[in-house]
Design an enzyme around this catalytic site. Sequence first.
Site, PDB file in Angstrom:
ATOM      1  N   ASP A  15       0.765  -1.255   0.000  1.00  0.00           N
ATOM      2  CA  ASP A  15       0.000   0.000   0.000  1.00  0.00           C
ATOM      3  C   ASP A  15       0.799   1.312   0.000  1.00  0.00           C
ATOM      4  O   ASP A  15       0.862   2.019  -0.974  1.00  0.00           O
ATOM      5  CB  ASP A  15      -0.963   0.010   1.192  1.00  0.00           C
ATOM      6  CG  ASP A  15      -1.856  -1.206   1.216  1.00  0.00           C
ATOM      7  OD1 ASP A  15      -1.528  -2.185   0.509  1.00  0.00           O
ATOM      8  OD2 ASP A  15      -2.878  -1.200   1.911  1.00  0.00           O
TER       9      ASP A  15
ATOM     10  N   GLU B 173      -1.011  -9.219  12.454  1.00  0.00           N
ATOM     11  CA  GLU B 173      -0.770  -8.789  11.074  1.00  0.00           C
ATOM     12  C   GLU B 173       0.659  -8.258  10.898  1.00  0.00           C
ATOM     13  O   GLU B 173       1.321  -8.514   9.898  1.00  0.00           O
ATOM     14  CB  GLU B 173      -1.768  -7.674  10.734  1.00  0.00           C
ATOM     15  CG  GLU B 173      -1.710  -7.161   9.324  1.00  0.00           C
ATOM     16  CD  GLU B 173      -2.657  -5.968   9.119  1.00  0.00           C
ATOM     17  OE1 GLU B 173      -3.056  -5.333  10.100  1.00  0.00           O
ATOM     18  OE2 GLU B 173      -2.985  -5.689   7.956  1.00  0.00           O
TER      19      GLU B 173
END
Length: 853
Positions: free
Chosen positions: A571, A820
Amino acid sequence: MKERRVTNRGAPAAPAAAAASRRRKKPAFDPSGGFFSGVRIGAVAAFAIFVLTAITLVVLLSALYPRETPRSITPVALPKIMDLPQFQGEHKERLYWGTYRPHLYLGIRSRTPKSLLAGLMWLGIKDGYYALRHTCEDSDGLKRYGWVRHDGISYGRQVILDQNMNITTFFSKSWNDGSGYGGDWSVRVNLHHSRFWFFLKKTKSSLYFYIAEEEGSQIRISRNDASGLAASGHRHDIGHWQIHISAENNTFFHYAGFRTGNMHNITQLVQNSLIVQERKLQLPDTYEKSSNIVVFQVLGRNHLQLDVTFLAGVDEKKFSVQSRLDRLSGIRLDETLRVQEQIFDKRFENAYKLDNEELSSFGATNAVEIGKAALSNLLGGISYFYGQSLISIPSKEQKHHRESFWKYWPAALYSAVPCRSFFPRGFLWDEGFHQIIISRWDRNLTYDIVGHWLDLLNVDGWIPREQILGEEARVRVPDEYILQHTDNANPPTLFLPLHGLKAYIALASLESGKENNAERAFLEKSFPRLQAWFGWFNRTQAGTFPGTYYWHGRSITDKELNAKSLSSGLDDYPRASHPSADERHVDLRCWMALAAKSMVMIAKIIGAPHEVRKNWHSMARSNDLLFQKYEAMSQVLSDFDVLNQVSLHYDRKRGRYYDYGNHTEKVKLEWDNFFDPRTGQVQQVLRRVVSGRPKLQLVPQFGYVSLFPFIVKLIPADSQILEAHLNLIQSEKLLWTSFGLRSLATTSSIYNRRNTEHDAPYWRGPVWINMNYLVLSSLHYYSQEPGPYKDAAASVYKQLRANLISNVARRYNEMGYIFEQYDHTKEGEGKGARPFTGWSSLILLIMAEQYQR
Ligand SMILES: *[C@@H]1O[C@H](CO)[C@@H](O)[C@H](O)[C@H]1NC(C)=O
Ligand SMILES: *[C@@H]1O[C@H](CO)[C@@H](O)[C@H](O)[C@H]1NC(C)=O
Ligand SMILES: *[C@@H]1O[C@H](CO)[C@@H](O)[C@H](O)[C@H]1NC(C)=O
Ligand SMILES: *[C@@H]1O[C@H](CO)[C@@H](O)[C@H](O)[C@H]1NC(C)=O
Ligand SMILES: *[C@@H]1O[C@H](CO)[C@@H](O)[C@H](O)[C@H]1NC(C)=O
Ligand SMILES: *[C@@H]1O[C@H](CO)[C@@H](O)[C@H](O)[C@H]1NC(C)=O
């Protein structure tokens, strides 16, 4: 759970979009024009009727044939992989039922578009109020939840710690005398309230279990009789079915039946129906006419054990229900679960051979259990979806400039989800990493999952990267992420597991000499699809300079510090400050190198040996040509000298690989005042301010992207560049932390910077397990390749591996979850979504030293 509407700012709702297009198709006709003057009234009336009829016809026709279908929602004209015989029959039946609703704490469905759905709920406390626990929500604040055993098909055990409750859920599937299609299954739920609550004798425990028919047909209910029969119905695929519920020790039941077409807000449905009786919440014991959802509530004291048994294909004349039930509940179930757990443990031991002693020496207490939990929650996160993606059609293809969307064709997806609470849906680039793990446990699951993905290719060779299929999936997605864009790529990670399969498949088919090998058939069928996919990347993501690539679709804005490239998967990883067609991204180039190499490998497997079936001859010949094409590309993309050409990607002075593009380092975010006419007030926003002149150059941001040539092993084992990389990797000023490699070097100008007021650094510092796994794979490879840096590679490998294992284990033991990301500054704390047993589950393969070849 917040309900979300499907529309969003950028996209009109479906009816509006259709209406807009209808308007477009109408003939131009202006009734207020001067046309009417001087014409007799009768003629006007006749003409008006004619025109009205015409308009009605046009409207009707455009409703029937709405808009010209854009190319991008047309499937590629190739046979479907999932039509292969190996995915039918026994395979399909074995996978029919499963815990395929992983966005629920416990949810079961079958792999069919409209299924029977089952789920568990219990009463917990949220913000001081009672609330039903049902969908996995981080805000529920559970101390832990996740499968600690799950084989992906027939057995699972999950542990849930919710405040003072300790809940264990088992799922067990079996085929017995009399079982219908797909077999029978049992769910066992054990609930324990802690000692403290035990003394407060008033406490009642409450569990809810429901079954819902998506097809809408009726579910009958029966008052609890001796056999515990609770509900029954009939389906075309499994025949008559029954659900039996039994619970021990002073438990009693309530129920409710509802008729509804909505399956995405069952929580609210049940919660709204609860009534207060004797200061307890309970179901109202009502049943709506032709209910297609029935819920049962079991109330008990501090300990509650619930057995739910699902019987398919019930036919009393052939097999007594009682004998089938006896086998699937109570003490017989105790025994079955015990055996299934043992089988799992044995299989796990054989597959990974974890050395507990070694792992403890890294301070990883409980390592084997953590490995099992990582694998199990990944397998328990396998999900089945059915529905249509919403596709944004870029304005190029539209006559008008407003964005609108189309529906992709209705399709099924079988997929392992990255995270049951935050990301309970299919993600293309995550899936490749998931399958590295799953293919080492059960290759048939990998073929099935990869096959589903490749069957989503459109005629251009594109696959939507985020799969949001069906209402249950859609309500979990923020509006702005729902539409999929046809110019967005995503790393072709499916080549990772495919590449890893070569050893098995080549070996298997060479040894057996069998041409009909199912694995080979899979590759044969996949090959043309992979070609289309590869071709799409090669065409649409190419750079201006031959053999270069960049992630298309970045657009410049003064709202972000650096324009994101969601399509790269990384991202906010910094790229050139000024997106342009001149840029080239080193990670994408390396993905293409890996893809080309894998294509060569697959062409080899399916093209040889040559003495094959009749129609194989022509196939093998055409493969030769293809083979040459990919071989040539693979050679160019792996050519070390080509890679190191001046200012392509290699920075000679610093010995590092970089992106290239129109770039300046002189950018920052500054507060700016702006007048908001809606509020009439002056507000502050962060805006990007550029103080330097961008120019074409290598982009000096050192991080994961820079390591890609090392990751895909393009660097020869005897190259000094390898030595330099081993030093770069070890430098604490750059990426090295005691918890793994961070994503961006501390010396990079955008290190740990926010991208906007609201976007915290994501791939600008935190430690990610998938990238660390790929780096470890390379270190391991170089530690075994003969060459001068073998020992140096081995030593970096050992230290990095120990750091990763010790931190992930420590955080799991402390917090109850795999995360994560892990923090790169504050002691390696777990961050972001949890339980993130998608690619972070690679920690298991790191423990087992099983790497990407
Ligand atoms: C995988 O599928 C093949 C072919 O359909 C079958 O022969 C094999 O037993 C399956 N393997 C497992 C582990 O289920
Ligand atoms: C949950 O309860 C079971 C059964 O009493 C017990 O064996 C287990 O240790 C408990 N787990 C935790 C984390 O409290
Ligand atoms: C569930 O959602 C549907 C449609 O979104 C809505 O009409 C219905 O009222 C909702 N039901 C409950 C119980 O919230
Ligand atoms: C049921 O009660 C018996 C006797 O009190 C107890 O031993 C047993 O553990 C209870 N069963 C469950 C599931 O709590
Ligand atoms: C990829 O694109 C290049 C440039 O257009 C072309 O020469 C090459 O043949 C393509 N490769 C494949 C495998 O299609
Ligand atoms: C780089 O970006 C600047 C600002 O957008 C632009 O003026 C310049 O032409 C670009 N340079 C190149 C070589 O594209």
